[in-house]
Design a protein around this motif. Structure first.
Motif, PDB file in Angstrom:
ATOM      1  N   LEU A 116       0.847  -1.188   0.000  1.00  0.00           N
ATOM      2  CA  LEU A 116       0.000   0.000   0.000  1.00  0.00           C
ATOM      3  C   LEU A 116       0.882   1.237   0.000  1.00  0.00           C
ATOM      4  N   LYS A 117       0.702   2.078  -1.007  1.00  0.00           N
ATOM      5  CA  LYS A 117       1.446   3.334  -1.112  1.00  0.00           C
ATOM      6  C   LYS A 117       0.453   4.480  -0.934  1.00  0.00           C
ATOM      7  N   ASN A 118       0.987   5.682  -0.785  1.00  0.00           N
ATOM      8  CA  ASN A 118       0.070   6.809  -0.628  1.00  0.00           C
ATOM      9  C   ASN A 118       0.645   8.101  -1.181  1.00  0.00           C
ATOM     10  N   ARG A 119      -0.265   9.015  -1.430  1.00  0.00           N
ATOM     11  CA  ARG A 119       0.082  10.369  -1.875  1.00  0.00           C
ATOM     12  C   ARG A 119      -0.321  11.368  -0.790  1.00  0.00           C
ATOM     13  N   LEU A 120      -0.202  10.952   0.453  1.00  0.00           N
ATOM     14  CA  LEU A 120      -0.647  11.786   1.569  1.00  0.00           C
ATOM     15  C   LEU A 120       0.113  13.111   1.628  1.00  0.00           C
ATOM     16  N   LYS A 121       1.413  13.061   1.437  1.00  0.00           N
ATOM     17  CA  LYS A 121       2.213  14.287   1.518  1.00  0.00           C
ATOM     18  C   LYS A 121       1.765  15.302   0.460  1.00  0.00           C
ATOM     19  N   VAL A 122       1.508  14.825  -0.749  1.00  0.00           N
ATOM     20  CA  VAL A 122       1.059  15.711  -1.834  1.00  0.00           C
ATOM     21  C   VAL A 122      -0.312  16.301  -1.507  1.00  0.00           C
ATOM     22  N   ALA A 123      -1.223  15.448  -1.055  1.00  0.00           N
ATOM     23  CA  ALA A 123      -2.575  15.910  -0.717  1.00  0.00           C
ATOM     24  C   ALA A 123      -2.543  16.915   0.430  1.00  0.00           C
ATOM     25  N   ARG A 124      -1.678  16.660   1.408  1.00  0.00           N
ATOM     26  CA  ARG A 124      -1.533  17.569   2.558  1.00  0.00           C
ATOM     27  C   ARG A 124      -0.980  18.916   2.096  1.00  0.00           C
ATOM     28  N   ALA A 125       0.009  18.881   1.209  1.00  0.00           N
ATOM     29  CA  ALA A 125       0.616  20.119   0.708  1.00  0.00           C
ATOM     30  C   ALA A 125      -0.390  20.943  -0.087  1.00  0.00           C
ATOM     31  N   GLU A 126      -1.263  20.259  -0.840  1.00  0.00           N
ATOM     32  CA  GLU A 126      -2.290  20.967  -1.610  1.00  0.00           C
ATOM     33  C   GLU A 126      -3.233  21.747  -0.705  1.00  0.00           C
ATOM     34  N   LYS A 127      -3.409  21.286   0.517  1.00  0.00           N
ATOM     35  CA  LYS A 127      -4.273  21.975   1.490  1.00  0.00           C
ATOM     36  C   LYS A 127      -3.488  22.934   2.376  1.00  0.00           C
ATOM     37  N   ASN A 128      -2.185  23.057   2.109  1.00  0.00           N
ATOM     38  CA  ASN A 128      -1.309  23.921   2.911  1.00  0.00           C
ATOM     39  C   ASN A 128      -1.325  23.546   4.386  1.00  0.00           C
ATOM     40  N   LEU A 129      -1.313  22.255   4.670  1.00  0.00           N
ATOM     41  CA  LEU A 129      -1.322  21.783   6.054  1.00  0.00           C
ATOM     42  C   LEU A 129       0.038  21.196   6.416  1.00  0.00           C
ATOM     43  N   SER A 130       0.504  21.514   7.600  1.00  0.00           N
ATOM     44  CA  SER A 130       1.715  20.865   8.110  1.00  0.00           C
ATOM     45  C   SER A 130       1.326  19.486   8.614  1.00  0.00           C
ATOM     46  N   GLN A 131       2.314  18.637   8.845  1.00  0.00           N
ATOM     47  CA  GLN A 131       2.031  17.324   9.426  1.00  0.00           C
ATOM     48  C   GLN A 131       1.316  17.494  10.762  1.00  0.00           C
ATOM     49  N   GLY A 132       1.774  18.437  11.548  1.00  0.00           N
ATOM     50  CA  GLY A 132       1.181  18.671  12.862  1.00  0.00           C
ATOM     51  C   GLY A 132      -0.265  19.131  12.784  1.00  0.00           C
ATOM     52  N   ALA A 133      -0.550  20.010  11.835  1.00  0.00           N
ATOM     53  CA  ALA A 133      -1.920  20.519  11.690  1.00  0.00           C
ATOM     54  C   ALA A 133      -2.874  19.407  11.243  1.00  0.00           C
ATOM     55  N   LEU A 134      -2.424  18.587  10.294  1.00  0.00           N
ATOM     56  CA  LEU A 134      -3.261  17.477   9.844  1.00  0.00           C
ATOM     57  C   LEU A 134      -3.449  16.477  10.976  1.00  0.00           C
TER      58      LEU A 134
END
Length: 72
Positions: free
Chosen positions: A10-28
């Motif tokens: 299982l792979k993911n594009r979580l980092k890309v999706a998070r960046a598109e929303k301008n969210l830091s890891q902490g905020a998400l």
């Protein structure tokens, strides 16, 4: 798709999706109720989220499951 379940990763594009929303890891992490380390571990492939957490992440990022998670 491969039929041998042992070879499904299982792979993911979580980092890309998070960046598109301008969210830091902490905020998400705060938004979905997990630690920043959990978000980091998911993004780097060290941890696969539960189905529940995966869906919560999709809702928080306004993405479908298939837009974030995929098998390689």
């Amino acid at each position: 798709m491969k039929t041998n379940n042992d070879s499904l990763i299982l792979k993911n594009r979580l980092k890309v999706a998070r960046a598109e929303k301008n969210l830091s890891q902490g905020a998400l992490a705060k938004e979905v109720g997990v630690s920043r380390q959990t978000i980091s571990s998911i993004e780097t492939g060290q941890f696969n989220p539960t189905a529940k957490l995966a869906l919560i992440l999709c809702i928080a990022l306004d993405k479908t499951f298939e837009e974030i998670f995929y098998f390689d």
